[in-house]
Design an enzyme around this catalytic site. Sequence first.
Site, PDB file in Angstrom:
ATOM      1  N   SER A 148      38.325  20.024  58.396  1.00 60.37           N
ATOM      2  CA  SER A 148      40.282  19.501  58.063  1.00 60.37           C
ATOM      3  C   SER A 148      40.757  19.906  56.726  1.00 60.37           C
ATOM      4  O   SER A 148      40.364  21.050  56.958  1.00 60.37           O
ATOM      5  CB  SER A 148      39.090  17.562  56.884  1.00 60.37           C
ATOM      6  OG  SER A 148      39.670  17.215  56.517  1.00 60.37           O
ATOM      7  N   ASN A 149      41.217  19.379  55.765  1.00 59.23           N
ATOM      8  CA  ASN A 149      41.535  20.435  54.472  1.00 59.23           C
ATOM      9  C   ASN A 149      41.246  19.957  53.115  1.00 59.23           C
ATOM     10  O   ASN A 149      40.416  18.153  53.613  1.00 59.23           O
ATOM     11  CB  ASN A 149      42.811  20.352  54.464  1.00 59.23           C
ATOM     12  CG  ASN A 149      43.792  19.030  55.147  1.00 59.23           C
ATOM     13  OD1 ASN A 149      43.950  18.277  53.539  1.00 59.23           O
ATOM     14  ND2 ASN A 149      44.145  18.787  56.067  1.00 59.23           N
ATOM     15  N   PRO A 150      41.211  20.094  51.880  1.00 62.80           N
ATOM     16  CA  PRO A 150      40.423  19.292  50.512  1.00 62.80           C
ATOM     17  C   PRO A 150      41.683  18.829  50.258  1.00 62.80           C
ATOM     18  O   PRO A 150      41.738  18.568  49.037  1.00 62.80           O
ATOM     19  CB  PRO A 150      40.753  20.398  49.965  1.00 62.80           C
ATOM     20  CG  PRO A 150      41.312  21.875  51.304  1.00 62.80           C
ATOM     21  CD  PRO A 150      41.460  21.245  52.052  1.00 62.80           C
ATOM     22  N   SER A 151      42.853  17.927  51.012  1.00 60.29           N
ATOM     23  CA  SER A 151      43.697  16.801  50.413  1.00 60.29           C
ATOM     24  C   SER A 151      42.793  15.398  49.541  1.00 60.29           C
ATOM     25  O   SER A 151      41.796  15.348  50.493  1.00 60.29           O
ATOM     26  CB  SER A 151      44.737  16.252  51.324  1.00 60.29           C
ATOM     27  OG  SER A 151      44.995  15.678  51.041  1.00 60.29           O
ATOM     28  N   ALA A 171      48.432  15.377  54.585  1.00 62.10           N
ATOM     29  CA  ALA A 171      47.862  16.044  55.207  1.00 62.10           C
ATOM     30  C   ALA A 171      47.700  16.352  56.324  1.00 62.10           C
ATOM     31  O   ALA A 171      45.803  16.631  56.092  1.00 62.10           O
ATOM     32  CB  ALA A 171      46.987  17.350  53.811  1.00 62.10           C
TER      33      ALA A 171
END
Length: 389
Positions: free
Chosen positions: A201-204, A268
């Site tokens: 995942s990503n930190p959005s 994102a």
Amino acid sequence: MLGVSGGIACYKACSIVRQLVEAGATVDVVMTVSATEFVRPVTFEALSGRPVLTSLWQRDQALAHIHLGRDSHLIVLAPATANLLARAASGIADDLLTAILLATETRVLAAPAMNDAMYAHPATTANIATLKGRGWQFVGPAIGPLAEGPSEKPGRMTEPEEIVAHAKRLLCAPSSALQGKRVLVTAGPTREHIDPVRTISNPSSGKMGFSVATAAFTRGADVTLVSGPSLLQDPTGVETVRVETTSEMLETVRALLPEADVLVMAAAPADYVPRSTADHKLARADGPITLALEPTPDILENTANQRGSRCVTVGFALETEPGLERARAKLERKQLDLIVLNSATQSDSGFECDTNRTTFITQRTMTELPLLSKHEVADKLLDEVEAML
Ligand code: CTP
């Protein structure tokens, strides 16, 4: 104007005044005598910076019951007790607040607050129906603990944030090109599973998309928010659909697009998904492991045909280098009307913060904005969308 009648929720009315003043409103507070038993007028005077009126007989205020209602753009009644609603429905004008309600043509937003049995009483039901018939709007009541203990029935006043959100919408929507338009917003990251307990995942955080959804609600739009995993609460008045993966987000957006006048892709989405997802927790290996990844579908590119020129579409481009050319290329490739270049080169812009440094790029224009809160960026973005509509 905020009308406050006597119930324990009076203490929450203080927060309503504060939030309305913070949002730029001038607030006149009118209290019933019972309300002054719960909170003293001086509290509201300090919060609003204006005199608080409580009686028809106050010195120099002989015509307050006429001009306060006439000069207000909106009357909010919070808390609105069963007794206040009954008096207003019957046209009784035996104190300042009810006299104002009888004399005014201004729109009224009421937030009922009472014991659950009082709310369920046929008299209250009939009074609310009468007032709705006269054009009054209602928010709540909510279900939750009452002064006398737990309750599973409606009666408790809706939280101040929600009341303020509805008040803002009533004030702002009439002058917005977004009033009545259907706005679809995506937010947050998406998450792709490696195994049942591990993900890519990503930190959005979702803050940018949630801000756009909230701002579009304020402008009177019919808003649906499709969010990946985010800790933020569903915004008031917005239909929120939670998804996990990029494919789920694509399918949800596809299903909702035929209705949408505007699409804002602030999400994102994860760009890669593991080629295979293990159905059990993978054991830790001693040495390095190699994970085979495949690209996920690009939501904007895959919906370009479906959107056509009918739906105003806004994308974001998160770049860690000066990214003008890359953003312009995305504007073309993803067939957007506007791309918001979002710089993640500094800690005050990009993921997980409350502010953004952005540049708005269209086919013909480029506007560099200063450091703004995500709420302010959302408002600027919707100003552009309104111009395009
Ligand atoms: N986007 C999308 N579908 C994806 C990935 C991104 O629709 N699978 C959208 C984003 O919501 C954003 C825009 O495309 O509005 C640009 O996203 P960004 O991550 O900047 O660009 P990418 O297309 O992923 O390109 P790159 O990673 O090479 O910068």
